[in-house]
Design a protein around this motif. Sequence first.
Motif, PDB file in Angstrom:
ATOM      1  N   ALA A 104     -91.112 -17.247  22.889  1.00 56.57           N
ATOM      2  CA  ALA A 104     -92.475 -16.721  23.024  1.00 56.57           C
ATOM      3  C   ALA A 104     -93.168 -16.683  21.659  1.00 56.57           C
ATOM      4  O   ALA A 104     -94.354 -17.018  21.548  1.00 56.57           O
ATOM      5  N   ALA A 105     -92.434 -16.309  20.622  1.00 58.88           N
ATOM      6  CA  ALA A 105     -93.024 -16.209  19.286  1.00 58.88           C
ATOM      7  C   ALA A 105     -93.443 -17.575  18.744  1.00 58.88           C
ATOM      8  O   ALA A 105     -94.509 -17.697  18.132  1.00 58.88           O
ATOM      9  N   ILE A 106     -92.619 -18.611  18.969  1.00 59.32           N
ATOM     10  CA  ILE A 106     -93.007 -19.931  18.435  1.00 59.32           C
ATOM     11  C   ILE A 106     -94.164 -20.521  19.227  1.00 59.32           C
ATOM     12  O   ILE A 106     -94.966 -21.276  18.668  1.00 59.32           O
ATOM     13  N   LYS A 107     -94.269 -20.173  20.503  1.00 59.88           N
ATOM     14  CA  LYS A 107     -95.442 -20.623  21.267  1.00 59.88           C
ATOM     15  C   LYS A 107     -96.702 -19.972  20.694  1.00 59.88           C
ATOM     16  O   LYS A 107     -97.738 -20.626  20.567  1.00 59.88           O
ATOM     17  N   ASN A 108     -96.614 -18.679  20.350  1.00 59.23           N
ATOM     18  CA  ASN A 108     -97.756 -17.994  19.731  1.00 59.23           C
ATOM     19  C   ASN A 108     -98.058 -18.573  18.354  1.00 59.23           C
ATOM     20  O   ASN A 108     -99.201 -18.563  17.918  1.00 59.23           O
ATOM     21  N   TYR A 109     -97.050 -19.063  17.676  1.00 56.88           N
ATOM     22  CA  TYR A 109     -97.211 -19.655  16.345  1.00 56.88           C
ATOM     23  C   TYR A 109     -97.929 -21.005  16.430  1.00 56.88           C
ATOM     24  O   TYR A 109     -98.517 -21.451  15.469  1.00 56.88           O
ATOM     25  N   GLY A 110     -97.846 -21.647  17.601  1.00 61.14           N
ATOM     26  CA  GLY A 110     -98.570 -22.904  17.796  1.00 61.14           C
ATOM     27  C   GLY A 110     -97.733 -24.059  18.306  1.00 61.14           C
ATOM     28  O   GLY A 110     -98.252 -25.141  18.525  1.00 61.14           O
ATOM     29  N   VAL A 111     -96.426 -23.858  18.507  1.00 63.11           N
ATOM     30  CA  VAL A 111     -95.577 -24.930  19.023  1.00 63.11           C
ATOM     31  C   VAL A 111     -95.936 -25.172  20.485  1.00 63.11           C
ATOM     32  O   VAL A 111     -96.060 -24.224  21.266  1.00 63.11           O
ATOM     33  N   ALA A 112     -96.119 -26.418  20.849  1.00 65.59           N
ATOM     34  CA  ALA A 112     -96.491 -26.768  22.225  1.00 65.59           C
ATOM     35  C   ALA A 112     -95.367 -26.393  23.188  1.00 65.59           C
ATOM     36  O   ALA A 112     -94.184 -26.515  22.867  1.00 65.59           O
ATOM     37  N   ASP A 113     -95.749 -25.950  24.356  1.00 64.27           N
ATOM     38  CA  ASP A 113     -94.791 -25.517  25.384  1.00 64.27           C
ATOM     39  C   ASP A 113     -93.799 -26.628  25.727  1.00 64.27           C
ATOM     40  O   ASP A 113     -92.628 -26.367  25.972  1.00 64.27           O
ATOM     41  N   ILE A 114     -94.266 -27.868  25.703  1.00 64.97           N
ATOM     42  CA  ILE A 114     -93.405 -28.995  26.067  1.00 64.97           C
ATOM     43  C   ILE A 114     -92.297 -29.227  25.033  1.00 64.97           C
ATOM     44  O   ILE A 114     -91.267 -29.807  25.342  1.00 64.97           O
ATOM     45  N   ASP A 115     -92.499 -28.755  23.795  1.00 61.23           N
ATOM     46  CA  ASP A 115     -91.507 -28.925  22.739  1.00 61.23           C
ATOM     47  C   ASP A 115     -90.445 -27.830  22.718  1.00 61.23           C
ATOM     48  O   ASP A 115     -89.490 -27.916  21.945  1.00 61.23           O
ATOM     49  N   VAL A 116     -90.609 -26.803  23.527  1.00 60.59           N
ATOM     50  CA  VAL A 116     -89.704 -25.652  23.491  1.00 60.59           C
ATOM     51  C   VAL A 116     -88.533 -25.877  24.450  1.00 60.59           C
ATOM     52  O   VAL A 116     -88.720 -26.241  25.610  1.00 60.59           O
ATOM     53  N   PHE A 117     -87.323 -25.636  23.947  1.00 60.64           N
ATOM     54  CA  PHE A 117     -86.113 -25.818  24.761  1.00 60.64           C
ATOM     55  C   PHE A 117     -85.985 -24.718  25.815  1.00 60.64           C
ATOM     56  O   PHE A 117     -86.627 -23.674  25.708  1.00 60.64           O
ATOM     57  N   GLN A 118     -85.165 -24.972  26.817  1.00 59.88           N
ATOM     58  CA  GLN A 118     -84.854 -23.960  27.829  1.00 59.88           C
ATOM     59  C   GLN A 118     -83.766 -23.043  27.275  1.00 59.88           C
ATOM     60  O   GLN A 118     -82.923 -23.471  26.485  1.00 59.88           O
ATOM     61  N   THR A 119     -83.737 -21.801  27.698  1.00 58.64           N
ATOM     62  CA  THR A 119     -82.753 -20.840  27.198  1.00 58.64           C
ATOM     63  C   THR A 119     -81.328 -21.340  27.394  1.00 58.64           C
ATOM     64  O   THR A 119     -80.499 -21.232  26.495  1.00 58.64           O
ATOM     65  N   VAL A 120     -81.036 -21.923  28.558  1.00 59.47           N
ATOM     66  CA  VAL A 120     -79.669 -22.392  28.834  1.00 59.47           C
ATOM     67  C   VAL A 120     -79.273 -23.567  27.943  1.00 59.47           C
ATOM     68  O   VAL A 120     -78.084 -23.789  27.721  1.00 59.47           O
ATOM     69  N   ASP A 121     -80.256 -24.313  27.429  1.00 60.40           N
ATOM     70  CA  ASP A 121     -79.941 -25.418  26.522  1.00 60.40           C
ATOM     71  C   ASP A 121     -79.162 -24.917  25.320  1.00 60.40           C
ATOM     72  O   ASP A 121     -78.252 -25.590  24.833  1.00 60.40           O
ATOM     73  N   LEU A 122     -79.525 -23.729  24.841  1.00 58.32           N
ATOM     74  CA  LEU A 122     -78.837 -23.156  23.684  1.00 58.32           C
ATOM     75  C   LEU A 122     -77.683 -22.256  24.109  1.00 58.32           C
ATOM     76  O   LEU A 122     -76.558 -22.408  23.631  1.00 58.32           O
ATOM     77  N   TRP A 123     -77.949 -21.312  25.017  1.00 57.01           N
ATOM     78  CA  TRP A 123     -76.936 -20.326  25.371  1.00 57.01           C
ATOM     79  C   TRP A 123     -75.678 -20.972  25.943  1.00 57.01           C
ATOM     80  O   TRP A 123     -74.561 -20.611  25.585  1.00 57.01           O
ATOM     81  N   GLU A 124     -75.852 -21.939  26.826  1.00 52.59           N
ATOM     82  CA  GLU A 124     -74.702 -22.609  27.438  1.00 52.59           C
ATOM     83  C   GLU A 124     -74.382 -23.936  26.736  1.00 52.59           C
ATOM     84  O   GLU A 124     -73.563 -24.708  27.220  1.00 52.59           O
TER      85      GLU A 124
END
Length: 184
Positions: free
Chosen positions: A84-104
């Motif tokens: 949420a913070a990087i989206k507010n910083y200006g990173v496009a939603d399409i560039d943001v990974f899914q939580t499971v991509d990192l956690w799992e």
Amino acid sequence: MSLERQVRAKLASKRDPQQDKEAQEWIETILGAKFPPGELYEDVIRDGTVLCQVINKLAPGSVPKINTSGGQFKMMENINNFQAAIKNYGVADIDVFQTVDLWEKKDIAQVTNTLFALGRETYKHSEWPGPWLGPKPSEENKREFTEEQLKAGQTVIGLQAGQNKGASQAGQNIGAGRKIILGK
């Protein structure tokens, strides 16, 4: 080979160790601390605390509360807060990974791509003195033309228009000529 194994192999092939290393060095430079020796890049950032610290350095106060203890849901909350913070910083939603991509650890390459997107976004924030990650994004270079310049451009025949000034293939022989044999 099972479908799951094929998918894992494909995701692993997308991963670039050099990019992972660059992202790790960028994070270490921002935080002023090295990752623990012997620990993998994805294991260090997995719980989201390091990522939250990074965004708080880039934009202070972006993640007000970082969970350092608790169950897996508290750690996944860190990852969600970072996203949420990087989206507010200006990173496009399409560039943001899914939580499971990192956690799992399903798609660490996408996590690294997100960090590169964040690194590119830092170029647009003049208050950030550096370091940056990835190439600098291009800026708009708007041009103004007069009516006279626009009309002059309409009279020029570009080379893409098919003008070849009378060139032809007449008299051109390449290789052996074609022999036509009639009957026997």
